[in-house]
Design an enzyme around this catalytic site. Sequence first.
Site, mmCIF file in Angstrom:
data_model
loop_
_atom_site.group_PDB
_atom_site.id
_atom_site.type_symbol
_atom_site.label_atom_id
_atom_site.label_comp_id
_atom_site.label_asym_id
_atom_site.label_seq_id
_atom_site.Cartn_x
_atom_site.Cartn_y
_atom_site.Cartn_z
ATOM 1 N N ARG A 1 45.873 -63.362 -61.252
ATOM 2 C CA ARG A 1 45.640 -62.160 -61.743
ATOM 3 C C ARG A 1 44.875 -61.231 -61.028
ATOM 4 O O ARG A 1 44.132 -61.601 -60.245
ATOM 5 C CB ARG A 1 44.548 -62.422 -62.972
ATOM 6 C CG ARG A 1 44.889 -63.641 -64.016
ATOM 7 C CD ARG A 1 44.044 -63.924 -64.984
ATOM 8 N NE ARG A 1 44.280 -64.825 -65.919
ATOM 9 C CZ ARG A 1 43.611 -65.319 -66.730
ATOM 10 N NH1 ARG A 1 42.389 -65.075 -66.994
ATOM 11 N NH2 ARG A 1 43.914 -66.147 -67.730
ATOM 12 N N ASP B 1 42.617 -57.647 -60.981
ATOM 13 C CA ASP B 1 41.593 -57.084 -62.005
ATOM 14 C C ASP B 1 42.229 -55.616 -62.162
ATOM 15 O O ASP B 1 42.939 -54.963 -61.411
ATOM 16 C CB ASP B 1 40.246 -57.163 -61.453
ATOM 17 C CG ASP B 1 39.499 -58.464 -61.821
ATOM 18 O OD1 ASP B 1 39.923 -59.374 -62.483
ATOM 19 O OD2 ASP B 1 38.824 -58.770 -60.922
ATOM 20 N N ARG C 1 36.042 -59.020 -53.866
ATOM 21 C CA ARG C 1 35.181 -57.943 -54.104
ATOM 22 C C ARG C 1 34.042 -58.271 -53.951
ATOM 23 O O ARG C 1 32.958 -57.525 -53.208
ATOM 24 C CB ARG C 1 35.669 -57.184 -55.703
ATOM 25 C CG ARG C 1 37.034 -56.459 -55.618
ATOM 26 C CD ARG C 1 37.353 -55.985 -56.956
ATOM 27 N NE ARG C 1 36.179 -55.166 -57.425
ATOM 28 C CZ ARG C 1 35.986 -54.740 -58.822
ATOM 29 N NH1 ARG C 1 36.740 -55.316 -59.736
ATOM 30 N NH2 ARG C 1 35.261 -53.752 -59.214
#
Length: 263
Positions: free
Chosen positions: A49, A51, A196
């Site tokens: 995935r 974001d 991140r």
Amino acid sequence: MRYFLHLGYDGSLYHGWQVQPNTLTVQRELDRCLSQVLRQPVYSLGSGRTDSGVHASHQVAHFDAEIPDTLDPETLLYRLNRALPRDIRVYAVHPVPDKANARFDAEARTYEYHVRLVPDPFTPAHALYLDRAPDLVAMNQAAGYLLGSRDFTSFSKVKGGEKHYVCVCYEAGWREVPGGLIFRIRANRFVRGMVRLVVGTLLTVGRGKLTPEEFKQILDDQSRIAASGAAPANGLFLARVEYPPELVPTEQLPAGMPYFVSR
């Protein structure tokens, strides 16, 4: 029959990769266009995935479908890219064994984070702008502590849902590029929000508010509250997904794919 599909996308307008109710996502658009072009219900599963707002230079998904022999790969790619929004592009589609899995068969993934140090009106959606250069030496010293098999609990979202937070990190470091910096991290897996949060905390080191040794202590403490805030999504790219050569032979991928696919 099962197929692997290689694609890239600008994630600016999307709420991430994964299908969500009443929300625009990359996977939803891909499935919609695959179903339209192949004239059958098609559901894809991605290698991982991304974001909301995160981009991909190289994402891989698998799907099952009956593709007629009369539809050659070049025509399929042409029709898919005609149907897809302009910010999603398909590079290649090729058959794989029925049990091949885009997520679980991936051996490594690489993310890149882009930082601009020179004002540029054309890159704000794809890079973080800093008006002052961070300490590259200190950030790379800190990044060195990420290498090896490490528990990344400190750099994970609180509700990530992972069974464990151990990742094997093969590469982590910053390099200078014209007008900015790129952070590259390569590992066997990533936990949710990891890159991140790592980048955000490394930039805190670069601003002199943390030492490399304090960064290491944050990693060792396995406490989520110790890390700095996450870097903005716009600078992050899923840059490469790697598979065993018998599953994704180099000759299956066109020469025009981004450099990181065939390196």
